[in-house]
Design an enzyme around this catalytic site. Structure first.
Site, PDB file in Angstrom:
ATOM      1  N   ASP A 193       0.853  -1.257  -0.155  1.00  0.00           N
ATOM      2  CA  ASP A 193       0.087  -0.103   0.027  1.00  0.00           C
ATOM      3  C   ASP A 193       0.906   1.265   0.019  1.00  0.00           C
ATOM      4  OD1 ASP A 193      -1.723  -2.235   0.657  1.00  0.00           O
ATOM      5  OD2 ASP A 193      -3.234  -0.847   1.827  1.00  0.00           O
ATOM      6  N   HIS A 195      -1.090   4.451  -0.516  1.00  0.00           N
ATOM      7  CA  HIS A 195      -2.004   5.453  -0.075  1.00  0.00           C
ATOM      8  C   HIS A 195      -1.691   6.921  -0.204  1.00  0.00           C
ATOM      9  CE1 HIS A 195      -5.354   2.998   1.277  1.00  0.00           C
ATOM     10  NE2 HIS A 195      -4.226   2.134   2.210  1.00  0.00           N
ATOM     11  N   ASP A 227      -4.247  -0.066  -3.785  1.00  0.00           N
ATOM     12  CA  ASP A 227      -4.176   0.849  -2.774  1.00  0.00           C
ATOM     13  C   ASP A 227      -3.204   2.323  -3.006  1.00  0.00           C
ATOM     14  OD1 ASP A 227      -6.418  -0.361  -1.521  1.00  0.00           O
ATOM     15  OD2 ASP A 227      -5.545  -0.118   0.459  1.00  0.00           O
ATOM     16  N   ASP A 230      -6.103   7.530  -1.836  1.00  0.00           N
ATOM     17  CA  ASP A 230      -6.706   8.225  -0.483  1.00  0.00           C
ATOM     18  C   ASP A 230      -5.686   8.041   0.788  1.00  0.00           C
ATOM     19  OD1 ASP A 230      -9.439   7.930  -1.408  1.00  0.00           O
ATOM     20  OD2 ASP A 230      -9.938   5.855  -0.669  1.00  0.00           O
ATOM     21  N   ARG A 231      -6.154   8.705   2.031  1.00  0.00           N
ATOM     22  CA  ARG A 231      -5.493   8.775   3.178  1.00  0.00           C
ATOM     23  C   ARG A 231      -4.351   9.765   3.261  1.00  0.00           C
ATOM     24  NH1 ARG A 231      -8.877   7.399   7.027  1.00  0.00           N
ATOM     25  NH2 ARG A 231      -9.539   5.055   7.288  1.00  0.00           N
ATOM     26  N   ASN A 259      -8.573  -2.287  -2.761  1.00  0.00           N
ATOM     27  CA  ASN A 259      -9.856  -2.209  -2.305  1.00  0.00           C
ATOM     28  C   ASN A 259     -10.302  -0.527  -2.434  1.00  0.00           C
ATOM     29  OD1 ASN A 259      -8.200  -2.055   0.032  1.00  0.00           O
ATOM     30  ND2 ASN A 259     -10.091  -1.509   1.114  1.00  0.00           N
ATOM     31  N   HIS A 260      -9.332   0.240  -2.266  1.00  0.00           N
ATOM     32  CA  HIS A 260      -9.558   1.636  -2.390  1.00  0.00           C
ATOM     33  C   HIS A 260      -9.656   2.068  -3.829  1.00  0.00           C
ATOM     34  CE1 HIS A 260      -9.204   3.244   1.551  1.00  0.00           C
ATOM     35  NE2 HIS A 260      -8.860   2.099   1.972  1.00  0.00           N
ATOM     36  N   HIS A 312      -4.187  -8.107  -3.456  1.00  0.00           N
ATOM     37  CA  HIS A 312      -4.168  -6.980  -2.310  1.00  0.00           C
ATOM     38  C   HIS A 312      -4.864  -7.563  -0.912  1.00  0.00           C
ATOM     39  CE1 HIS A 312      -4.513  -3.104  -0.978  1.00  0.00           C
ATOM     40  NE2 HIS A 312      -5.680  -3.488  -0.248  1.00  0.00           N
ATOM     41  N   ARG A 363     -13.173  -5.576  10.350  1.00  0.00           N
ATOM     42  CA  ARG A 363     -13.460  -4.430   9.287  1.00  0.00           C
ATOM     43  C   ARG A 363     -14.972  -4.088   9.139  1.00  0.00           C
ATOM     44  NH1 ARG A 363      -9.082  -2.719   6.095  1.00  0.00           N
ATOM     45  NH2 ARG A 363      -7.233  -4.213   6.281  1.00  0.00           N
ATOM     46  N   HIS A 391      -2.887  -4.728   1.919  1.00  0.00           N
ATOM     47  CA  HIS A 391      -3.969  -4.319   2.630  1.00  0.00           C
ATOM     48  C   HIS A 391      -4.123  -4.044   4.106  1.00  0.00           C
ATOM     49  CE1 HIS A 391      -8.173  -4.377   2.583  1.00  0.00           C
ATOM     50  NE2 HIS A 391      -8.437  -5.416   3.390  1.00  0.00           N
TER      51      HIS A 391
END
Length: 495
Positions: A193, A195, A227, A230-231, A259-260, A312, A363, A391
């Site tokens: 990831d 991000h 991923d 995001d973030r 997943n993002h 992922h 989750r 992930h």
């Protein structure tokens, strides 16, 4: 006359070559008659197991030489550009590329006449045609591991909406040609990831090699496990650079989906807001939708040397065969993918090797964790030796599970500015030995200097962090690092 220029010298060389060939043939004949071909066959197998840099990543992995058949000749080519390092001390560490045609002496002994090549053979020298386009500008501006730092005064993105859409169009054409499960060869670097923490990507490139000809892209592949957005506050830089690298090096740079990489998720966790803030409302929405349409075409997993499966998330409750992933047709949304895609992008291993089977995931509802027994059964069924997945934030950047049959990989440091974790990549060599390579979070007091070894990049990126991103992370807390308890409000059920 000099020896090299005389006809007698040429005749002597020809006679010597003929004599050498005769001796070699006699030795080979004697070796075969004595049943001594085992060594030669093993050497041929070793040569044939080395991947060709121009081999398509989706070709079968079982292309091996069979004893008794004529071994195919490997395609060997000279790259058309040389990498040149300057002598001046102030320019140390900077390199440039130069066409080998511009070198004064290198080609003077090579015949200028094209006598053709045997049918089915590749010429020893082959010029690679690099397509023009916006990706060239992106690489030139962003692939600067030593020099890049964020501009806090002007947050506008370097590309306009039209240019980002052009980048997506060109990359999407490549993803459409690839399988849902990529078939790759070692050597290869694997990234977890990111991000939107673009500073960490630059640090990893600086410390462990960058994907350009001044770095290591000519002899090692790059695989990113999803991923990308995001973030963090630089999702646009991260995504656009990876797409540009895919266009520039389509057979060496590989991206799979996380997943993002889904509109309903990155609408909540920062990417949509970043597009609006840095591109304006109208252009921002257009770009956000276009990039999410491209996400639906991303490959879903990668199989390395037929022995390591990369994805992922995980295998969840319902993935038992690799074919189940291969059969997913793209473009695909989370709704279309059903339980298989949900497990592939969202599931996690259980808390430790002592927790077996399939368990509910913290989750959120409908998501699961899978135990070491599931991992071992899956590897046995599919003749695998290891699973590599991303992930989950892990404190050392990588973490083993199922007695080492599964590795979790996370490349962003100090996730969301609170986790304090290291970031890591895995470097898989031709001998299939996997080496973890780590970077640690930059201390907040570390000063940034242009000559530092990347030490100030992420500190600069977090200094005066964007208020909207800070608010997103406070309102929607990240999943805590693996092994730590989940805090209230950090699950999907909360949303």
């Amino acid at each position: 006359n000099s020896v090299h220029g005389s006809a007698n010298a040429a005749q002597m060389l020809a006679e010597a070559a003929a004599a050498e060939a005769a001796v070699a043939a006699a030795v080979a004949s004697r070796s075969n008659s004595q049943g001594g071909s085992t060594e030669q066959s093993e050497a041929t197998d070793r040569v044939m197991s080395s991947p060709s840099r121009d081999e398509s990543p989706t070709l079968t992995l079982n292309n091996r030489h069979h004893p008794g058949s004529s071994p195919p000749t490997p395609d060997v080519r000279l790259y058309h550009r040389a990498v040149v390092a300057p002598m001046e001390p102030p320019l140390r560490g900077l390199v440039r590329q130069l066409s080998i045609d511009q070198l004064d002496n290198e080609g003077r002994r090579v015949s200028i006449y094209d006598k053709g090549t045997p049918e089915g053979k590749t010429p020893m020298f082959q010029r690679t045609i690099s397509m023009p386009g916006v990706h060239k500008r992106v690489i030139h501006e962003l692939l600067r591991p030593r020099q890049w730092k964020p501009n806090h005064e002007d947050r506008r993105f370097m590309l306009g909406a039209d240019e980002i859409v052009e980048l997506c169009d060109n990359a999407e054409k490549l993803f459409k040609q690839e399988k849902s499960v990529l078939e790759l060869r070692a050597p290869i670097k694997i990234f977890g990831d990111l991000h939107g923490q673009f500073g960490d990507l630059m640090r990893l490139f600086e410390e462990y090699g960058a994907p350009n000809t001044a770095g290591d892209i000519t002899y090692i592949d790059y695989l990113f496990l999803g991923d990308y957005v995001d973030r963090g506050s630089h999702s646009l830089e991260t995504m656009c650079l990876l797409l540009a690298l895919k266009i520039e090096h389509p057979r060496s740079v590989h991206l799979i989906r996380g997943n993002h990489e889904a509109a309903d998720i990155n609408a909540l966790f920062g990417f949509r807001l970043e597009c609006l803030e840095r591109l304006g409302d109208e252009d921002g929405i257009w770009v956000w939708k276009r990039i999410n349409a491209l996400f639906n075409w991303l490959p879903l997993a990668a199989l390395i040397e037929g022995k390591i499966l990369c994805m992922h998330g995980g295998i969840g409750r319902c993935i038992n065969r690799i074919d189940q992933i291969s059969e997913l047709e793209r473009p695909i949304t989370m709704e279309d993918g059903g339980p298989v895609l949900m497990d592939l992008l969202w599931s996690d291993p259980t808390t430790n090797d002592g927790v077996q089977g399939v368990q509910p995931s913290p989750r959120g509802p409908g998501l699961v964790t899978f135990g070491p027994d599931r991992v071992k059964d899956f590897c046995k069924t599919n003749n695998l030796q290891m699973i590599v997945r991303a992930h989950e934030c892990v404190m050392d950047g990588f973490e083993r599970f199922a007695q080492g049959h599964l590795i979790t990989l996370f490349s962003a440091t100090n996730y969301c500015g609170t986790a304090g974790n290291a970031g890591a990549i895995l470097v898989l060599g031709r001998d299939l030995v996997m080496v973890p390579k780590l970077i640690h979070p930059v201390p907040p007091t570390t000063p940034h200097t242009p000559d530092s070894s990347g030490g100030g990049i992420e500190e600069d990126a977090n200094h005066g962090a964007d208020t909207w991103m800070t608010q997103v992370n406070e309102e929607r807390p990240p999943t805590p690092p693996r092994g730590r308890p989940h805090t209230p409000g950090s699950s999907l059920e909360y949303f």
